[in-house]
Design a protein around this motif. Structure first.
Motif, PDB file in Angstrom:
ATOM      1  N   TYR A   1     -14.067  -1.801 -18.417  1.00 38.36           N
ATOM      2  CA  TYR A   1     -13.783  -2.057 -19.835  1.00 38.36           C
ATOM      3  C   TYR A   1     -15.018  -2.634 -20.524  1.00 38.36           C
ATOM      4  O   TYR A   1     -15.863  -3.280 -19.904  1.00 38.36           O
ATOM      5  N   VAL A   2     -15.101  -2.342 -21.819  1.00 41.65           N
ATOM      6  CA  VAL A   2     -16.190  -2.811 -22.667  1.00 41.65           C
ATOM      7  C   VAL A   2     -15.584  -3.598 -23.829  1.00 41.65           C
ATOM      8  O   VAL A   2     -14.626  -3.144 -24.465  1.00 41.65           O
ATOM      9  N   LEU A   3     -16.143  -4.759 -24.121  1.00 37.89           N
ATOM     10  CA  LEU A   3     -15.773  -5.553 -25.288  1.00 37.89           C
ATOM     11  C   LEU A   3     -16.937  -5.446 -26.262  1.00 37.89           C
ATOM     12  O   LEU A   3     -18.019  -5.982 -26.012  1.00 37.89           O
ATOM     13  N   ASP A   4     -16.726  -4.716 -27.375  1.00 34.91           N
ATOM     14  CA  ASP A   4     -17.844  -4.380 -28.268  1.00 34.91           C
ATOM     15  C   ASP A   4     -17.764  -5.137 -29.581  1.00 34.91           C
ATOM     16  O   ASP A   4     -16.852  -4.935 -30.383  1.00 34.91           O
TER      17      ASP A   4
ATOM     18  N   PRO B   1      -7.312  -6.607 -18.707  1.00 33.71           N
ATOM     19  CA  PRO B   1      -8.125  -6.656 -17.480  1.00 33.71           C
ATOM     20  C   PRO B   1      -7.280  -6.917 -16.243  1.00 33.71           C
ATOM     21  O   PRO B   1      -6.295  -7.663 -16.283  1.00 33.71           O
ATOM     22  N   ARG B   2      -7.684  -6.312 -15.164  1.00 34.56           N
ATOM     23  CA  ARG B   2      -7.056  -6.556 -13.863  1.00 34.56           C
ATOM     24  C   ARG B   2      -8.099  -7.173 -12.937  1.00 34.56           C
ATOM     25  O   ARG B   2      -9.287  -6.834 -13.027  1.00 34.56           O
ATOM     26  N   PRO B   3      -7.660  -8.073 -12.061  1.00 32.10           N
ATOM     27  CA  PRO B   3      -8.620  -8.712 -11.148  1.00 32.10           C
ATOM     28  C   PRO B   3      -9.418  -7.677 -10.370  1.00 32.10           C
ATOM     29  O   PRO B   3      -8.873  -6.678  -9.898  1.00 32.10           O
TER      30      PRO B   3
ATOM     31  N   GLY C   1     -11.150   6.607 -17.148  1.00 30.07           N
ATOM     32  CA  GLY C   1     -10.002   5.766 -17.407  1.00 30.07           C
ATOM     33  C   GLY C   1     -10.340   4.425 -18.024  1.00 30.07           C
ATOM     34  O   GLY C   1      -9.460   3.581 -18.217  1.00 30.07           O
ATOM     35  N   GLY C   2     -11.612   4.229 -18.376  1.00 33.36           N
ATOM     36  CA  GLY C   2     -12.047   2.953 -18.922  1.00 33.36           C
ATOM     37  C   GLY C   2     -11.578   2.718 -20.347  1.00 33.36           C
ATOM     38  O   GLY C   2     -11.215   3.642 -21.075  1.00 33.36           O
TER      39      GLY C   2
ATOM     40  N   LEU D   1     -15.145 -15.859 -20.276  1.00 28.76           N
ATOM     41  CA  LEU D   1     -13.722 -15.622 -20.056  1.00 28.76           C
ATOM     42  C   LEU D   1     -13.484 -14.425 -19.147  1.00 28.76           C
ATOM     43  O   LEU D   1     -12.565 -14.435 -18.321  1.00 28.76           O
ATOM     44  N   ALA D   2     -14.294 -13.376 -19.294  1.00 24.71           N
ATOM     45  CA  ALA D   2     -14.155 -12.214 -18.411  1.00 24.71           C
ATOM     46  C   ALA D   2     -14.357 -12.628 -16.955  1.00 24.71           C
ATOM     47  O   ALA D   2     -13.641 -12.179 -16.060  1.00 24.71           O
ATOM     48  N   ARG D   3     -15.323 -13.489 -16.735  1.00 21.24           N
ATOM     49  CA  ARG D   3     -15.574 -13.958 -15.375  1.00 21.24           C
ATOM     50  C   ARG D   3     -14.389 -14.757 -14.846  1.00 21.24           C
ATOM     51  O   ARG D   3     -13.933 -14.545 -13.710  1.00 21.24           O
TER      52      ARG D   3
END
Length: 305
Positions: free
Chosen positions: A195-198, A129-131, A215-216, A151-153
């Motif tokens: 991005y998706v966290l599945d 992940p990028r800010p 590009g995701g 955590l993503a937040r």
């Protein structure tokens, strides 16, 4: 001691008396204060041809030490993954799977944070992940998923979407820091994400890939299987990465240990806290499993012997 067992595929689960196990070489015996219920174990109870020991994450006090154990002693409080009988008053842990619990941390928090948190942090790292990027987390109310949302937040996501099985979970997921909540089966999941966290897999993989912007990246960590069509990746140059924590622990122990330290730092310095569903007693292990099977849980399902 008491332990939970079953004798045929699908259960039922029952309590029985059993001898207290003895730790072998490289192992410690832990008096269990909390036991984390994992989806793979719940699935195996319903699917495996032969009954398996009910393992899982355990936290408690070291009460016996096997040969060749270094760095752990009687009275230490640890948490780790048990591959034998973990739904019990006492459980055996391999030394390389046990990590110290900091002073002042309760066993329920420890067992809910460490393994699920390790997966959540590892999956997030795999997404690179990028800010300012946007994220979508499936199974957002699960033991791993709810920590992944948080955590993503904290890792700088400008928008976090939680995907859940039931709209009744929406308030819980928003309380974790999600900006939006979508329900499996909804037509469209809003604006595409980076991005998706599945953590679900199966039929959900197709809409999860469809939720990606050009590009995701999708990181898949579920044992639920599923198929991704190559064409769906080619359109928009999307990618899918598989993540397995066991491989990291086995082949990259330095990374694994670094993630553990990172989790405890976030716990003590940033107030990262796991949400716990229950806790349940050992006698209520069947109810704990049902909470996972029915997707009713909000956070990590925990047993307290």
């Amino acid at each position: 001691m008491r332990r939970v067992r079953y004798t045929s595929t699908g259960g039922p689960l029952f309590l029985e008396e059993a001898p207290v196990p003895e730790p072998g070489r490289g192992e410690v015996l832990v008096r269990c204060e909390a036991v984390g219920v994992t989806l793979p174990v719940v699935r195996k109870v319903g699917e495996a041809a032969e009954p398996i020991p009910l393992g899982g994450e355990v936290a408690g006090e070291v009460v016996a030490v096997g040969g060749d154990v270094t760095g752990l002693a009687l009275g230490d409080r640890v948490t780790g993954l048990c591959f034998g009988h973990g739904y019990a008053d006492f459980a055996v842990l391999r030394q390389d799977m046990a990590s110290p619990v900091p002073d002042g941390v309760g066993a329920v928090d420890a067992v809910a944070l460490v393994r699920s948190g390790l997966v959540a942090l590892g999956v997030l790292e795999a997404a690179r992940p990028r800010p300012g990027e946007t994220a979508l987390v499936t199974a957002a109310a699960s033991g791993v998923g709810h920590l992944a949302v948080r955590l993503a937040r904290t890792r700088g996501a400008s928008r976090v979407v939680g995907a859940v099985s039931d709209p009744a979970k929406a308030d819980f997921v928003r309380s974790l820091g999600a900006d939006e909540v979508v329900v499996y089966g909804d037509d469209g999941w809003g604006e595409p994400v980076d991005y998706v966290l599945d953590g679900v897999g199966g039929d959900l993989l197709t809409p999860a890939v469809g939720a990606l912007a050009p590009g995701g990246r999708l990181v898949a960590y579920s044992s639920g299987g599923g198929t991704v069509r190559a064409y769906d990746l080619l359109v928009g140059a999307r990618t899918v990465t598989g993540f397995q924590m066991a491989r990291i622990a086995r082949e990259r122990p330095d990374v694994y240990e670094g993630w553990r330290r990172e989790l405890w730092r976030r716990y003590t310095e940033e107030g990262l806290r796991p949400a716990v569903h229950g806790p349940f007693t050992l006698a209520d292990a069947a109810r704990a499993h049902e909470a996972v099977v029915s997707r009713a849980n909000l956070g990590k399902v925990v047993l307290v012997p």
